[in-house]
Design a protein around this motif. Structure first.
Motif, short mmCIF file in Angstrom:
data_model
loop_
_atom_site.label_atom_id
_atom_site.label_comp_id
_atom_site.label_asym_id
_atom_site.label_seq_id
_atom_site.Cartn_x
_atom_site.Cartn_y
_atom_site.Cartn_z
N LYS A 184 0.81 18.26 19.50
CA LYS A 184 0.59 18.07 18.08
C LYS A 184 -0.08 16.74 17.74
CE LYS A 184 2.61 21.95 17.11
NZ LYS A 184 1.78 23.10 16.71
N ALA A 185 0.11 15.71 18.56
CA ALA A 185 -0.42 14.38 18.23
C ALA A 185 -1.94 14.37 18.38
CB ALA A 185 0.21 13.34 19.14
N ARG A 186 -2.63 13.65 17.44
CA ARG A 186 -4.08 13.50 17.49
C ARG A 186 -4.43 12.06 17.12
NH1 ARG A 186 -3.94 17.28 13.81
NH2 ARG A 186 -5.20 15.97 12.42
N GLU A 187 -5.66 11.72 17.27
CA GLU A 187 -6.08 10.34 17.05
C GLU A 187 -6.00 9.92 15.59
OE1 GLU A 187 -9.24 10.15 20.77
OE2 GLU A 187 -9.84 9.44 18.79
N ASP A 188 -5.90 10.87 14.66
CA ASP A 188 -5.83 10.50 13.23
C ASP A 188 -4.39 10.49 12.72
OD1 ASP A 188 -5.36 13.16 13.37
OD2 ASP A 188 -6.60 13.71 11.64
N MET A 189 -3.42 10.32 13.64
CA MET A 189 -2.02 10.40 13.24
C MET A 189 -1.27 9.10 13.55
SD MET A 189 -1.06 14.29 14.24
CE MET A 189 0.31 14.26 13.11
N HIS A 190 -0.17 8.91 12.82
CA HIS A 190 0.68 7.73 12.98
C HIS A 190 1.96 8.16 13.70
CE1 HIS A 190 1.90 3.61 11.91
NE2 HIS A 190 3.12 4.12 11.75
N LEU A 191 2.35 7.39 14.71
CA LEU A 191 3.50 7.76 15.56
C LEU A 191 4.53 6.65 15.57
CD1 LEU A 191 4.73 9.73 17.69
CD2 LEU A 191 3.43 8.49 19.43
N ARG A 192 5.78 7.02 15.35
CA ARG A 192 6.91 6.10 15.49
C ARG A 192 7.82 6.61 16.60
NH1 ARG A 192 10.66 5.49 10.45
NH2 ARG A 192 8.92 4.26 9.64
N ILE A 193 8.15 5.76 17.56
CA ILE A 193 8.91 6.16 18.74
C ILE A 193 10.12 5.25 18.89
CG2 ILE A 193 8.89 6.22 21.27
CD1 ILE A 193 5.99 7.11 21.15
N THR A 194 11.30 5.85 19.17
CA THR A 194 12.49 5.10 19.57
C THR A 194 12.71 5.37 21.05
OG1 THR A 194 13.47 5.28 17.39
CG2 THR A 194 14.94 4.71 19.20
N LEU A 195 12.67 4.29 21.84
CA LEU A 195 12.83 4.44 23.29
C LEU A 195 14.30 4.64 23.64
CD1 LEU A 195 10.39 1.63 24.47
CD2 LEU A 195 9.89 4.03 24.05
N ILE A 196 14.53 5.07 24.86
CA ILE A 196 15.92 5.33 25.26
C ILE A 196 16.72 4.04 25.37
CG2 ILE A 196 15.39 7.49 26.45
CD1 ILE A 196 15.41 5.99 29.08
N ASN A 197 16.05 2.87 25.40
CA ASN A 197 16.78 1.60 25.40
C ASN A 197 17.03 1.08 23.99
OD1 ASN A 197 14.30 0.69 24.58
ND2 ASN A 197 13.94 -0.66 26.32
#
Length: 954
Positions: A10-23
Motif C-alpha cells: 500500500k505504501a507509495r512515494e506520495d505518502m506519509h508513514l509513522r512507525i513505532t519500532l519494537i523497542n
C-alpha cells in the motif's frame, strides 16, 4: 493477513508513514522508497531506513501536500492517469486496511512475543505520568457514597388497582402511603418496617407486579435495613425489569458494604442505562471491579454498553473514551495485563492522548483479546442469572414506572396487554422436554442474539482444567440446578488378572489397555479372579498416565466401578416412565449413554420414549409458551419449573402448590425451591414424599442430605449421602458433602478418605482440596495441609476458602500475624463469610486488640444469629478481656443453639467461676471501705446479676 505485506503493497512515494519500532522508538516521514525488506523515509532532511523486522506498529496516510486533518481518513484521493494501474485503491480501502492491520498488529504484539520488547522500554516512552494524562477527568475518588441519592418510592397506585373490585386493595395502598409519610416526618423506623411488611403482603396478591416490592424496599431503605432492601429491589427488578430497582439495589448493597452484590446490580444496571447518564455510579462500578477483580462482569458490561450505546456518529466519542479510560483504570495495576496494555496505550499516546471515535472503537474491539488470559475472567453465576431477566422480555430499557406496564390485573409479568398476560418469552423444548429460556433458539440454543450477553461456552461439561461433573452447575448456595450428572467415566472390560499381585488389566472400546489394582475396584464387579479373554467383566473406570516404572501399559485405571450403577440409572428411568414423566426418564438414559454409548437397553428405551412423548404427551404448551395465568396442572407445573430456573423460588413454591402434581420430579422441584429459601423442614417433607414414591431417585436423596446438613442433622445427612453413593458411586458431590459431614462429626480420617475419593473423580475440584486441607489442619498434619492449600491457590489464587484455610494453618502454627493477613485476604473476596470473620475476631483477641475483635465478632453475629460457634467465640473473646458476664451469656446462647458441647460447657463454667471471684473481690473491697452491704447499690446490682446468671445456668 501479514501486516508487513500490507505496508509493502500500500505504501507509495506520495505518502506519509509513522512507525513505532519494537523497542518503542517512533519514526515518521515521507516515503521515498520501499521494497520487500524495508522502507526509506525522509523527515526534515533526515533520511531513515527501517527494516521490516523492527516494525511493531505503523500508520500510513497522505503526505503534507494532500493530507486532510485526520491522516487516517483521507478526503482527497490521488489522481491517476487513465492507463495507470491503481493497485492500492487507497481512497476506498485505506481505513479498512489500517483497522485490520492495527488489529493484527496488536494481536501479534500480545501473542507472538513483541510485548517483551515493549515491556523493556516502558519506562523510556510510557511512564506513570502518561497514564495519568490519559485518565485526566476520570475521577472515581470524587464519587462519594453520601452524594448519591436513591430513587424515590412510587406514590400512585398501579392502574389495575383502579379496576372494579379492587377498592379494598387500593384503599390499603393509600393507607400505607399515608402512614408512610407520617412515619417519615416523625422519623419512626419501626413503623417503616411494619409498613414495608404490609406492602409486601399486599403485593402477594399480585405476584406478577414488582411495584409493591419496590415500595417495600424503599421503606426499608429509609430505616437503613440495607440487606432486606437490596433483596426486595432485586425481586422487583425480576418482575418489572426496571433499572430503578437495580440502581436502588446497588445503593443498598453499597451501604451494606456487600460489594459482590453491588457489583452485580450495577453491572446489570449499566447494561440497561448509558454510563454517561450516571457517571458517579459508573465510577463506583469501576472501583468495585478493580477491588474485587471480577473482570467477568466488567467484560460483559463493556461489551453490552458498546453494542447498545456506541454508534459511528461523533456523539459516541465521549462514551467510547470513558470506556477506554475505564479499561486502563481497572487494569493498570493488574500485573498479568500490564504488558498487554502497553501497545494499546502507546497508540493512544501517539495520537496526542486524544483517541478519535473510530480509534477508540478499534481499541474496544480488542478488549476481548486483552482479557483472553486463562482463568482471568472467572464466571460470576449471580451476574449470569440476573442477566437472564434482561432477555426474558423484548425492549424494556429501564425507565420510570409507567402505569401502562402494570395493565391487566397484576398477576402477569408486568405485560401491557391485559388480555394476554404472558410475557413475550418463547420456550424451546428439546427432544427430552427440557425448556430453555426464549432468548435462545432451536438453531443456536447456546448463543444470545446481538445486543444480549454472550454466554457461549460459559458452562462446559468440564471444570477449569478440562475435568468436571457434567450438568453439576450450582447456584451460589451450592445446590445443583440440573439433574444430568456425569463425571466422564469410560466403559471397558477386565480381561486378565494377577491374583497373587492383586492387580489386573482392562481394555476400553478403542482397545486401549490399562492396569488397575484390586483395591481400586468399587462395588460388585464379579469374581474378577476368573477374568480371561473369553470371560471378560464389564466395568466403568477413570484413567490417567501411570506413575509406575516397568509396567506393561502406560495408563492406569485408578477408579473402577461395577456396571451396577448403570443398572440403577436405567431402573430410575423406568420409574419415571411409569409416571409418564418421559423428559426425566430420557435425561437419565442420556447419562447411561454418555458412559456406554453402545448400551442397547438405554438406546432402545430412549428412542422409544422420545417417540412416545412426541406423539402422545408433548402438549402445545411444551412446544410454545409458558402461560403466566395457568389454568390446569400442566400449566402450573411448567410455570413452577420456569420460576425455579430463574431463581424466583417463592413464586415457584406458589406454582407447585397450585399444581398439586403427584409426579416425583415436581415434588423434587418443590423441595429444591424450599431448600433454596431456607425452609429446610418443608424441603425434607417434599423429598420424603419423593423417595416414598421413587426410592431410586438419588437426586432427591442428595438434596435431602443437604437439607439435613444445613439443620445440623449430620447423622441423617450422612445416611442420605451414603445412599446416593450406593446408587451412584460416581456422584462426586455426594462424596464431597459426605466428607464435610464426617468432618463435622469429627471423624477426620473418614472425612479425608471421602475427600480423596471426591478428588479422584474430579481432580480439579480445588474447593474440595482446600476443604481437605482444613481437616488435615485439625489433625495437626500441617505440612500436608499446607501442600493441599498451596496447590489449590496455584490454580485459583483468589479463592476465599483456600485463603482462609491457609490462614487457619498459620494460626495452628502460632503465626498469628500471618494468619490474620491471609484471613483478611479471604474476607476481601467474601466479606460476608461468617467463619472467616469469627476466626479473624479470635486472632485479634489473641493479639490483644480487643476492640477490633469485638467489632469483627459482632459483625459475624449480625450476619448469622444462629451459629453456635460464633456465639462460642464471642464468649471466648469477652472471656479474654475480663468481661465475664458477657462471656457467660454468649456461652449460654451457643449451648441453646447446640446443647451438650463439652468445650462450651467447660468454658461457661470457668467464666462463671471467674465472674463469682470478681464479684467476691468487689464485695471485699467494699467491706474494707466499711460500706454497709445494704447501702451499696452498685454491689446490689452485681449480686443481682450474679444470681440471674446462675439461675439461667441451672
Amino acid at each position: 493477513m501479514n501486516f508487513i505485506s500490507v505496508l509493502a503493497s500500500k505504501a507509495r512515494e506520495d505518502m506519509h508513514l509513522r512507525i513505532t519500532l519494537i523497542n518503542g522508538e517512533t519514526i515518521e516521514g515521507d516515503v521515498i522508497d520501499i521494497n520487500n525488506e524495508g522502507v526509506l523515509v525522509i523527515n526534515n532532511d533526515v533520511l531513515s531506513g527501517i527494516s521490516f523486522k523492527m516494525i511493531g506498529v505503523w500508520q500510513l496516510g497522505l503526505n503534507d501536500n494532500n493530507k486532510p486533518a485526520d491522516p487516517l481518513t483521507p478526503k482527497v484521493a490521488p489522481i491517476y492517469n487513465e492507463n495507470e494501474e491503481n493497485n492500492s485503491c487507497l481512497h476506498e480501502n485505506l481505513h479498512e486496511d489500517l483497522h485490520e492491520t492495527l488489529h493484527e498488529t496488536l494481536h501479534e504484539d500480545l501473542h507472538d512475543g513483541l510485548h517483551e520488547g515493549l515491556h523493556e522500554t516502558l519506562h523510556e516512552d510510557l511512564h506513570e505520568d502518561d497514564i495519568e494524562v490519559f485518565l485526566a477527568g476520570f475521577s472515581p475518588r470524587n464519587a462519594v457514597l453520601s452524594d448519591i441519592e436513591p430513587n424515590k418510592h412510587v406514590p400512585t397506585p398501579p392502574d389495575f388497582l383502579h379496576k372494579e373490585g379492587k377498592d379494598s386493595d387500593r384503599n390499603m395502598w393509600d393507607s400505607i402511603l399515608s402512614r408512610y409519610q407520617n412515619a417519615e416526618v416523625n422519623n419512626n423506623p419501626e413503623n417503616l418496617e411494619f409498613l414495608s411488611e404490609e406492602m409486601i403482603f399486599l403485593g402477594s396478591r399480585y405476584p406478577g407486579s414488582g411495584v409493591f416490592y419496590y415500595n417495600a424496599a424503599c421503606f426499608k431503605l429509609k430505616c437503613c435495613n440495607y440487606p432486606d432492601a437490596g433483596q426486595l429491589f432485586e425481586r422487583a427488578f425480576k418482575l418489572d425489569k426496571k433499572s430503578e430497582s437495580l440502581y436502588n439495589a446497588a445503593f443498598a448493597y453499597l451501604h451494606e458494604e456487600n460489594k459482590p452484590k453491588a457489583l452485580v446490580s450495577l453491572g446489570i444496571y449499566f447494561c440497561i442505562e448509558n454510563p454517561l447518564s450516571d457517571i458517579k455510579m459508573w465510577y463506583k462500578f469501576c472501583d468495585i471491579v478493580k477491588e474485587t477483580r471480577d473482570y467477568y462482569v466488567f467484560k460483559n458490561v463493556l461489551h453490552e454498553v458498546s453494542i447498545k450505546f456506541c454508534s459511528p456518529e461523533e456523539e459516541s466519542a465521549d462514551l467510547l473514551k470513558l470506556l477506554l479510560q475505564s479499561v486502563v483504570y481497572v487494569f493498570k495495576d493488574a500485573n498479568i495485563l500490564q504488558e498487554k496494555l502497553i501497545p494499546l496505550l502507546r497508540l493512544v499516546k501517539n495520537n496526542n492522548w486524544d483517541p478519535g471515535c473510530e480509534q477508540v472503537k478499534l481499541y474496544m474491539d480488542l478488549f476481548d483479546e486483552l482479557t483472553d488470559v486463562p482463568g482471568f475472567c472467572k464466571i460470576n453465576d449471580s451476574f449470569d442469572r440476573m442477566a437472564l431477566f434482561l432477555n426474558c422480555e423484548d425492549g424494556g430499557r429501564g425507565s420510570d414506572f409507567r402505569p401502562e406496564l402494570n395493565a391487566g390485573d397484576g398477576v402477569g409479568n408486568g405485560c401491557a396487554n391485559p388480555e394476554n398476560l404472558e410475557p413475550p418469552l418463547e420456550m424451546y423444548v428439546s427432544p427430552a422436554g427440557l425448556r430453555v429460556p426464549g432468548f435462545m433458539s432451536p438453531d443456536n440454543p447456546e448463543f444470545a442474539i446481538k445486543g444480549s450477553f454472550e454466554f457461549t461456552n460459559r458452562r462446559s461439561s468440564e471444570g477449569p482444567n478440562g475435568e468436571g461433573a457434567e450438568g453439576s452447575n450450582k447456584d451460589e448456595d451450592g445446590i445443583s440446578l440440573s439433574e444430568h450428572y456425569s463425571t466422564g467415566l469410560k466403559c471397558g472390560h477386565i480381561y486378565r488378572t494377577i491374583p497373587p499381585g492383586r492387580y489386573g488389566f482392562l481394555r476400553d472400546g478403542d482397545r486401549r489397555e490399562y492396569h488397575f489394582k484390586y483395591e481400586d475396584v468399587l462395588g460388585n464387579a464379579g469374581y474378577i479372579d476368573s477374568a480371561t479373554e473369553d470371560n471378560q467383566f464389564p466395568v466403568l473406570f477413570k484413567s490417567r498416565a501411570s506413575t509406575l516404572e516397568d509396567v506393561a501399559t502406560p495408563n492406569t485405571a485408578y477408579i473402577v466401578f461395577s456396571p451396577e450403577l448403570l443398572d440403577n440409572i436405567i431402573a430410575l428411568a423406568r420409574q419415571f416412565s411409569r409416571e409418564k414423566d418421559y423428559p426425566h426418564a430420557i435425561l437419565e438414559l442420556k447419562t447411561v449413554l454418555d458412559y456406554d454409548p453402545d448400551n442397547f437397553e438405554a438406546g432402545n428405551l430412549k428412542e422409544r420414549w422420545e417417540k412416545l412423548y412426541e406423539e402422545k404427551y408433548m402438549t402445545n404448551l411444551d412446544k410454545n409458551k409458558i402461560n403466566f395465568e395457568p389454568k390446569n396442572e400442566a400449566e402450573w407445573r411448567h410455570k413452577a419449573d420456569l420460576m425455579l430456573k430463574l431463581g424466583m423460588c417463592e413464586e415457584a413454591i406458589d406454582a407447585f402448590n397450585h399444581a398439586r402434581s403427584g409426579m416425583s420430579s415436581s415434588l423434587y422441584g418443590q423441595g429444591i425451591a424450599y431448600l433454596k429459601t431456607g425452609s429446610y423442614a418443608e424441603a425434607v417433607e417434599c423429598f420424603k414424599k419423593v423417595l416414598v414414591k421413587n426410592p431410586l431417585y438419588y437426586h432427591a436423596s442428595y438434596a435431602r442430605g443437604l437439607a439435613y446438613q444445613r439443620q445440623g442433622m449430620y447423622e441423617s445427612a450422612l445416611e442420605d449421602f451414603n445412599e446416593v453413593i450406593r446408587l451412584r458411586p460416581d456422584y462426586q458431590d455426594a462424596w464431597k458433602q459426605k466428607a464435610f459431614v464426617l468432618d463435622q462429626l469429627e471423624k477426620f480420617e473418614e472425612s479425608i478418605e471421602a475427600y480423596d475419593m471426591s478428588l479422584a473423580l474430579v481432580p480439579t475440584d480445588w474447593t474440595a482440596l482446600s476443604r481437605m486441607s482444613s481437616v488435615l489442619t485439625k489433625q495437626n498434619r500441617l505440612s500436608e495441609a499446607m501442600e493441599c492449600v498451596e496447590e489449590a491457590l496455584r490454580h485459583v489464587p483468589d479463592d476465599p476458602d483456600s485463603l482462609f484455610a491457609k490462614g487457619y494453618i498459620f494460626q495452628k502454627e502460632g503465626k498469628l500475624d500471618n494468619a490474620l493477613e491471609w484471613i483478611e485476604k479471604s474476607l476481601e473476596y467474601n466479606p460476608g463469610n461468617v467463619k472467616a470473620l469469627t476466626k479473624k475476631a479470635y486472632i485479634l483477641a489473641k493479639l490483644g486488640d480487643h476492640d477490633a475483635a469485638v467489632d469483627a465478632i459482632e459483625k459475624a453475629i449480625h450476619l448469622n444469629m444462629n451459629n453456635p460457634k460464633t456465639w462460642y467465640y464471642r464468649g471466648v473473646i469477652f472471656h479474654y478481656s475480663g468481661d465475664y458476664e458477657k462471656a457467660v451469656s454468649s456461652y449460654l446462647c451457643s449451648l441453646e443453639l447446640k446443647p451438650g458441647v463439652k468445650r462450651v460447657i467447660s468454658c461457661k463454667e470457668r467464666a462463671e467461676k471467674d465472674l463469682a471471684l470478681s464479684l467476691k473481690l468487689v464485695q471485699e473491697a467494699n467491706e474494707e471501705k466499711a460500706v454497709p452491704l445494704n447501702s451499696g447499690p452498685e454491689l446490689d446490682e452485681l449480686v443481682s446479676q450474679f444470681n440471674k446468671i446462675h439461675s439461667h445456668s441451672s
